[in-house]
Design a protein around this motif. Structure first.
Motif, PDB file in Angstrom:
ATOM      1  N   ARG A  62      -9.549  16.136   0.443  1.00 24.56           N
ATOM      2  CA  ARG A  62      -8.930  17.386   0.899  1.00 24.56           C
ATOM      3  C   ARG A  62      -7.427  17.404   0.702  1.00 24.56           C
ATOM      4  O   ARG A  62      -6.854  18.437   0.325  1.00 24.56           O
ATOM      5  CB  ARG A  62      -9.282  17.623   2.379  1.00 24.56           C
ATOM      6  N   THR A  63      -6.751  16.287   0.964  1.00 25.27           N
ATOM      7  CA  THR A  63      -5.283  16.274   0.932  1.00 25.27           C
ATOM      8  C   THR A  63      -4.704  15.479  -0.233  1.00 25.27           C
ATOM      9  O   THR A  63      -3.480  15.308  -0.312  1.00 25.27           O
ATOM     10  CB  THR A  63      -4.732  15.690   2.252  1.00 25.27           C
ATOM     11  N   ARG A  64      -5.549  15.003  -1.119  1.00 17.80           N
ATOM     12  CA  ARG A  64      -5.016  14.172  -2.206  1.00 17.80           C
ATOM     13  C   ARG A  64      -4.160  14.994  -3.164  1.00 17.80           C
ATOM     14  O   ARG A  64      -4.255  16.224  -3.225  1.00 17.80           O
ATOM     15  CB  ARG A  64      -6.153  13.490  -2.973  1.00 17.80           C
ATOM     16  N   LEU A  65      -3.319  14.305  -3.917  1.00 17.52           N
ATOM     17  CA  LEU A  65      -2.454  14.964  -4.886  1.00 17.52           C
ATOM     18  C   LEU A  65      -3.263  15.378  -6.103  1.00 17.52           C
ATOM     19  O   LEU A  65      -3.935  14.554  -6.726  1.00 17.52           O
ATOM     20  CB  LEU A  65      -1.324  14.022  -5.310  1.00 17.52           C
ATOM     21  N   THR A  66      -3.189  16.661  -6.457  1.00 20.26           N
ATOM     22  CA  THR A  66      -3.867  17.171  -7.646  1.00 20.26           C
ATOM     23  C   THR A  66      -2.822  17.636  -8.653  1.00 20.26           C
ATOM     24  O   THR A  66      -1.608  17.640  -8.366  1.00 20.26           O
ATOM     25  CB  THR A  66      -4.794  18.346  -7.295  1.00 20.26           C
ATOM     26  N   GLU A  67      -3.282  18.072  -9.801  1.00 21.27           N
ATOM     27  CA  GLU A  67      -2.346  18.539 -10.815  1.00 21.27           C
ATOM     28  C   GLU A  67      -1.632  19.820 -10.392  1.00 21.27           C
ATOM     29  O   GLU A  67      -0.638  20.215 -11.009  1.00 21.27           O
ATOM     30  CB  GLU A  67      -3.071  18.728 -12.145  1.00 21.27           C
ATOM     31  N   ASP A  68      -2.101  20.471  -9.328  1.00 20.08           N
ATOM     32  CA  ASP A  68      -1.454  21.681  -8.821  1.00 20.08           C
ATOM     33  C   ASP A  68      -0.449  21.388  -7.707  1.00 20.08           C
ATOM     34  O   ASP A  68       0.233  22.302  -7.232  1.00 20.08           O
ATOM     35  CB  ASP A  68      -2.506  22.658  -8.286  1.00 20.08           C
ATOM     36  N   ILE A 105       4.003  14.162   0.519  1.00 19.59           N
ATOM     37  CA  ILE A 105       4.524  13.155   1.436  1.00 19.59           C
ATOM     38  C   ILE A 105       3.969  11.819   0.969  1.00 19.59           C
ATOM     39  O   ILE A 105       2.759  11.679   0.755  1.00 19.59           O
ATOM     40  CB  ILE A 105       4.153  13.450   2.908  1.00 19.59           C
ATOM     41  N   PHE A 106       4.854  10.862   0.760  1.00 20.31           N
ATOM     42  CA  PHE A 106       4.467   9.551   0.245  1.00 20.31           C
ATOM     43  C   PHE A 106       4.774   8.507   1.311  1.00 20.31           C
ATOM     44  O   PHE A 106       5.851   8.508   1.899  1.00 20.31           O
ATOM     45  CB  PHE A 106       5.231   9.235  -1.048  1.00 20.31           C
ATOM     46  N   LEU A 107       3.827   7.610   1.543  1.00 20.86           N
ATOM     47  CA  LEU A 107       3.974   6.583   2.571  1.00 20.86           C
ATOM     48  C   LEU A 107       3.858   5.206   1.942  1.00 20.86           C
ATOM     49  O   LEU A 107       2.886   4.913   1.235  1.00 20.86           O
ATOM     50  CB  LEU A 107       2.882   6.734   3.639  1.00 20.86           C
ATOM     51  N   LEU A 108       4.841   4.367   2.212  1.00 26.59           N
ATOM     52  CA  LEU A 108       4.821   2.963   1.795  1.00 26.59           C
ATOM     53  C   LEU A 108       4.691   2.145   3.063  1.00 26.59           C
ATOM     54  O   LEU A 108       5.562   2.202   3.946  1.00 26.59           O
ATOM     55  CB  LEU A 108       6.093   2.599   1.037  1.00 26.59           C
ATOM     56  N   GLU A 109       3.601   1.382   3.197  1.00 24.86           N
ATOM     57  CA  GLU A 109       3.258   0.731   4.448  1.00 24.86           C
ATOM     58  C   GLU A 109       3.351  -0.792   4.310  1.00 24.86           C
ATOM     59  O   GLU A 109       2.767  -1.369   3.389  1.00 24.86           O
ATOM     60  CB  GLU A 109       1.853   1.127   4.882  1.00 24.86           C
ATOM     61  N   PRO A 129       0.838  -1.206   0.000  1.00 21.96           N
ATOM     62  CA  PRO A 129       0.000   0.000   0.000  1.00 21.96           C
ATOM     63  C   PRO A 129       0.876   1.262   0.000  1.00 21.96           C
ATOM     64  O   PRO A 129       1.785   1.393   0.825  1.00 21.96           O
ATOM     65  CB  PRO A 129      -0.796  -0.112   1.309  1.00 21.96           C
ATOM     66  N   VAL A 130       0.612   2.145  -0.953  1.00 25.64           N
ATOM     67  CA  VAL A 130       1.352   3.399  -1.053  1.00 25.64           C
ATOM     68  C   VAL A 130       0.338   4.534  -1.172  1.00 25.64           C
ATOM     69  O   VAL A 130      -0.630   4.438  -1.923  1.00 25.64           O
ATOM     70  CB  VAL A 130       2.280   3.418  -2.291  1.00 25.64           C
ATOM     71  N   GLY A 131       0.565   5.591  -0.435  1.00 19.43           N
ATOM     72  CA  GLY A 131      -0.319   6.748  -0.503  1.00 19.43           C
ATOM     73  C   GLY A 131       0.478   8.019  -0.656  1.00 19.43           C
ATOM     74  O   GLY A 131       1.663   8.075  -0.298  1.00 19.43           O
ATOM     75  N   GLY A 132      -0.162   9.032  -1.183  1.00 15.77           N
ATOM     76  CA  GLY A 132       0.474  10.333  -1.334  1.00 15.77           C
ATOM     77  C   GLY A 132      -0.452  11.438  -0.883  1.00 15.77           C
ATOM     78  O   GLY A 132      -1.647  11.418  -1.195  1.00 15.77           O
TER      79      GLY A 132
END
Length: 236
Positions: free
Chosen positions: A179-185, A190-194, A117-120
């Motif tokens: 609210r905090t997701r990565l957008t084109e702007d 911060i990226f998390l690999l769990e 699982p990876v999130g940004g």
């Protein structure tokens, strides 16, 4: 680390084998998916198929461990799959992997190929750092339902990522809030690999290095810092 991440004692007690690698990145360049990022997703799907060798994603030992963890905090893993399992199912289906935007494509490719699982999150949209906690049930999670903003509350005991403004991701790594997701702007992330046992720490580090290399390749001049894995016995 200039960005603050903490893991509560309650989560560490629940998951003593939990490890996360954090990558801070600044001066990023994002935008729509490209041919190059799409090719990465296609290659990730091929790597996934070779890794599974005909098995279903949930039969992989790591994803099986995540299913057990979801059950431990009261979630139904067959209905609310962790992000890596959900992406893997998409990758193996006729629909294939979604193309979201350049940065999301990069971390999705690593997640699918590695079954991690990876999130940004957009650092500029996070309020006061992030914490991984077991919810009281009173926290606010702002999402979208039927095209309109909707407010949900996690179940008591549910594992969630949150900041000072509310929950940023429900059921550990199941559903990210808009609210905090990565957008084109986005220019800072911060990226998390769990990971959970049985994944070795070295494998988590290798996956983090792969993502960091991709971020540097697709955002020349970006400042990218990989932080050592945080385990149950070390600070986040």
């Amino acid at each position: 680390m200039t960005f603050t991440l903490t893991v509560s004692d309650e989560v560490r007690a629940l998951a003593p084998g939990f490890t996360h690698v954090a990558i801070e990145a600044y001066d990023l360049v994002n935008g729509p998916s490209t041919e190059a990022s799409s090719a990465l997703l296609d290659e990730a799907a091929r790597r996934l198929a070779a890794r599974l060798g005909g098995r279903a994603p949930h039969e992989d030992p790591h994803l099986s461990a995540w299913r057990e963890m979801y059950t431990a905090f009261g979630a139904k893993p067959s209905r609310t799959r962790n992000s890596a399992e959900a992406l893997a199912k998409r990758a193996l289906s006729d629909a294939g992997l979604p193309r979201i935007n350049l940065l999301v494509d990069l971390y999705n490719a690593v997640s699918v190929a590695r079954l991690i699982p990876v999130g940004g999150e957009d650092i500029d949209r996070v309020r006061g750092g992030m914490r991984l906690v077991r919810a009281t049930g009173e926290e606010v999670f702002v999402t979208v339902a039927g095209g309109a903003e909707a407010i949900e509350h996690p179940e008591p005991g549910e594992v969630v990522w949150c900041d000072d403004a509310g929950v940023t991701c429900r059921r550990w790594n199941w559903r990210q809030g808009p609210r905090t997701r990565l957008t084109e702007d986005t220019v800072s992330g911060i990226f998390l690999l769990e990971t959970l046992a049985p994944v070795p720490v070295a494998e988590a580090e290798d996956a983090g290095a792969e993502l960091a290399e991709l971020l540097e390749k697709f955002s020349p001049g970006a400042r990218v810092e990989v932080h050592a894995p945080a385990t149950a016995g070390t600070p986040a």
